[in-house]
Design an enzyme around this catalytic site. Structure first.
Site, PDB file in Angstrom:
ATOM      1  N   CYS A  73       0.877  -1.118  -0.002  1.00  0.00           N
ATOM      2  CA  CYS A  73      -0.045   0.083   0.026  1.00  0.00           C
ATOM      3  C   CYS A  73       0.903   1.226  -0.124  1.00  0.00           C
ATOM      4  O   CYS A  73       1.585   1.550   0.757  1.00  0.00           O
ATOM      5  CB  CYS A  73      -0.893   0.120   1.436  1.00  0.00           C
ATOM      6  SG  CYS A  73      -2.091   1.516   1.356  1.00  0.00           S
ATOM      7  N   CYS A 183      -0.106   3.614  -6.443  1.00  0.00           N
ATOM      8  CA  CYS A 183      -0.829   2.837  -5.723  1.00  0.00           C
ATOM      9  C   CYS A 183      -1.361   1.504  -6.129  1.00  0.00           C
ATOM     10  O   CYS A 183      -1.446   1.251  -7.142  1.00  0.00           O
ATOM     11  CB  CYS A 183      -2.374   3.639  -5.795  1.00  0.00           C
ATOM     12  SG  CYS A 183      -3.942   3.015  -4.701  1.00  0.00           S
TER      13      CYS A 183
END
Length: 264
Positions: A73, A183
């Site tokens: 993440c 991302c």
């Protein structure tokens, strides 16, 4: 040999793009994955809240006796990776530095774009890492807050997804030669992103780049999993409904997986 699992954490399903690459490159490793879909996306949240949530995920993985933790993440990496890495006595990897390094190698004209959540982009961490390693590279950053909800709701092939991606990325068209997907959710929109920017733009998957570093650290610390482990099994956990997570995960990983709901 060390047959303990590798732990992966993410705000939701995006980190599965990293898991998919690990399964391809290192199929003998066991995986424990926790996706915090109930509180996704992390990007719009305050840094202190992201830090708190990340530590909850880390503590959960530690109860599973993992040998390494991967921050799958970008937002959690930007906010809490350094702190967690210093606090633990097992290797802790993030996805940002591998992505930044790969972008520098890939760019042909020194014009790199970075897309990510609002928190990742506002932190400036990609620009900092890229320009630290290659000061002459021009970095254009763009927050894409509407992308994660598309992926979490499994609408990646919808007309709405295409419209949102086209509208959001319009400022980058014709201005970059390389784009960092900053991302881990974004590779699930890779086809649409490539269509918007054109085939000449190289897309860098920060999560996939991270797997190469995982392999290096496994060798360095001599904690590779055994290729003969007959009890190898992956475990996937989500803080939201398991049915939706399972549908996305099974499709992306190209295999049926079991998903367990947990409350942190």
């Amino acid at each position: 040999m060390d047959n303990r699992p590798i732990g992966f954490l993410d705000s939701g399903v995006g980190g599965l793009t990293v898991v998919s690459e690990l399964m391809r490159q290192l199929p003998h490793e066991k995986i424990i994955y926790i996706g915090d879909s109930a509180r996704a996306p992390y990007g719009p949240r305050p840094a202190e809240q992201i830090r708190e949530y990340t530590w909850e995920l880390v503590r959960f993985l530690l109860t599973k006796h993992v040998k390494m933790i991967v921050f799958a993440c970008n937002t959690a990496t930007a906010v809490a990776w350094e702190e967690v890495k210093e606090a633990l006595d097992i290797p802790v990897l993030g996805v940002i530095l591998p992505g930044a390094s790969a972008a520098i190698k890939a760019t042909s004209g020194g014009k790199v774009g970075v897309i990510g959540t609002s928190m990742t982009i506002s932190s400036g961490i990609y620009q900092e890492k890229i320009q630290l390693l290659a000061p002459t590279v021009q970095v254009t950053s763009l927050a894409c807050p509407r992308f994660v909800p598309i992926v979490e709701s499994n609408e990646i092939s919808s007309s709405v997804a295409k419209k949102i991606v086209y509208e959001t990325l319009a400022p980058l068209v014709g201005k970059i030669d390389t784009l960092v997907l900053g991302c881990t959710h974004y590779p699930l929109l890779r086809t649409i992103i490539q269509n918007v920017l054109g085939p000449q733009v190289k897309l860098i998957d920060s999560g996939a780049e991270c797997v190469r570093d995982i392999s290096v650290l496994l060798n360095y610390f001599e904690i590779n999993g055994s290729r003969d482990d007959e009890h190898r099994r992956h475990h996937f956990y989500t803080t939201a409904g398991s049915d939706s997570f399972q549908a996305i995960a099974s499709a992306w990983l190209n295999q049926t997986i079991d998903v367990e709901h947990v409350t942190l």
